[in-house]
Design an enzyme around this catalytic site. Sequence first.
Site, mmCIF file in Angstrom:
data_model
loop_
_atom_site.group_PDB
_atom_site.id
_atom_site.type_symbol
_atom_site.label_atom_id
_atom_site.label_comp_id
_atom_site.label_asym_id
_atom_site.label_seq_id
_atom_site.Cartn_x
_atom_site.Cartn_y
_atom_site.Cartn_z
ATOM 1 N N HIS A 1 0.868 -1.092 -0.089
ATOM 2 C CA HIS A 1 0.047 0.080 0.079
ATOM 3 C C HIS A 1 1.008 1.258 0.167
ATOM 4 O O HIS A 1 1.853 1.327 0.602
ATOM 5 C CB HIS A 1 -0.806 0.003 1.108
ATOM 6 C CG HIS A 1 -1.701 1.198 1.386
ATOM 7 N ND1 HIS A 1 -2.463 1.615 0.316
ATOM 8 C CD2 HIS A 1 -2.270 1.851 2.489
ATOM 9 C CE1 HIS A 1 -3.317 2.604 0.577
ATOM 10 N NE2 HIS A 1 -3.043 2.736 1.908
ATOM 11 N N ASP B 1 -7.512 3.914 -3.064
ATOM 12 C CA ASP B 1 -7.956 3.291 -2.075
ATOM 13 C C ASP B 1 -8.405 3.976 -0.875
ATOM 14 O O ASP B 1 -9.462 3.309 -0.314
ATOM 15 C CB ASP B 1 -6.394 2.439 -1.627
ATOM 16 C CG ASP B 1 -6.583 1.403 -0.452
ATOM 17 O OD1 ASP B 1 -7.224 0.440 -0.892
ATOM 18 O OD2 ASP B 1 -6.374 1.795 0.672
#
Length: 331
Positions: A108, A191
């Site tokens: 991420h 995200d």
Amino acid sequence: MAKMYYDSDCNLKLLEGKTVAVIGYGSQGHAHAQNLKDSGVNVIVGLTPSSARRKQVEADGLKAYDTAEAAKMADIIMILVPDEKQAAMYEESIAQNLEAGNILMFAHGFNINFKQIVPPADVDVIMVAPKGPGHTVRSQYKEGRGVPALIAVEKDASGKAKEYALAYASGIGAGRAGILETTFREETETDLFGEQAVLCGGVTELMKAGFETLVAAGYQPEIAYFECIHEMKLIVDLINQGGFGEMRYSISDTAEYGDYVTGKRIITDETRKEMKKVLKEIQDGKFAANWIIENKAAGRANFISMRRNESEHQLETVGAELRKMMSWLKK
């Protein structure tokens, strides 16, 4: 449209002779480490000295080391601990053990995008992000399939960063399903937006508002829970399987008509304006700054307070009782 890559585009041999340290052994960590091991990659696991997962690592046929030692031994370091713990761990255990030519990897982009971690110029900085939970990444691999993944390159010191990203993604099984190229910024911003505006913040507030509306109008809380919360999974599963078209094909014509004439009354132009504000706060770093401050505060008091307040909502009590009736939910 995003470009797709598959195993035929990947060269797993790039990882031969290299040691990969997977830092963390939670949902994603165990899947990455075991899949890479089964793909013939030399894998070690980095954990905190007090981690209770060391026995599990050894039971899975892997070797566990303290994080700093694992980082020093590795050529490739994949950080798979929670976002809020990464920066401190990097400074304490990884930064001083990096060498020129190492590859630093993430699943991420938060800490790189918002500069909570600033690696040296002589290491590659790469992302490989499977689009599924760790247990699915592992189970699909074992069945000869894979979970799609995103790759991104933030820093290409070696000139081969993308090739390494593809090799790693292939090693965890993603090349069997498909690998999409993105950027750290795009992955991070989309995200966070998806979580806040739709998947978590948006959906939970919508379900809660529906539940509260029915209960306030005098309907039984149990019925309100079934109609506004429990049945959400039925609809999401249909969408997940075949898109909105599959869902609308499967529901009644009455429900489909209600979808068309009512949906836009709930998600209005004002809602869309607020979504744009949410996205702007993600893009300009406001959300990240607030979350970083929250994590630095003693006890994360505001976060814990919000968590506690939500856990005390009536729908949680009602839902817990109703789930006792559902034998298929019991393990």
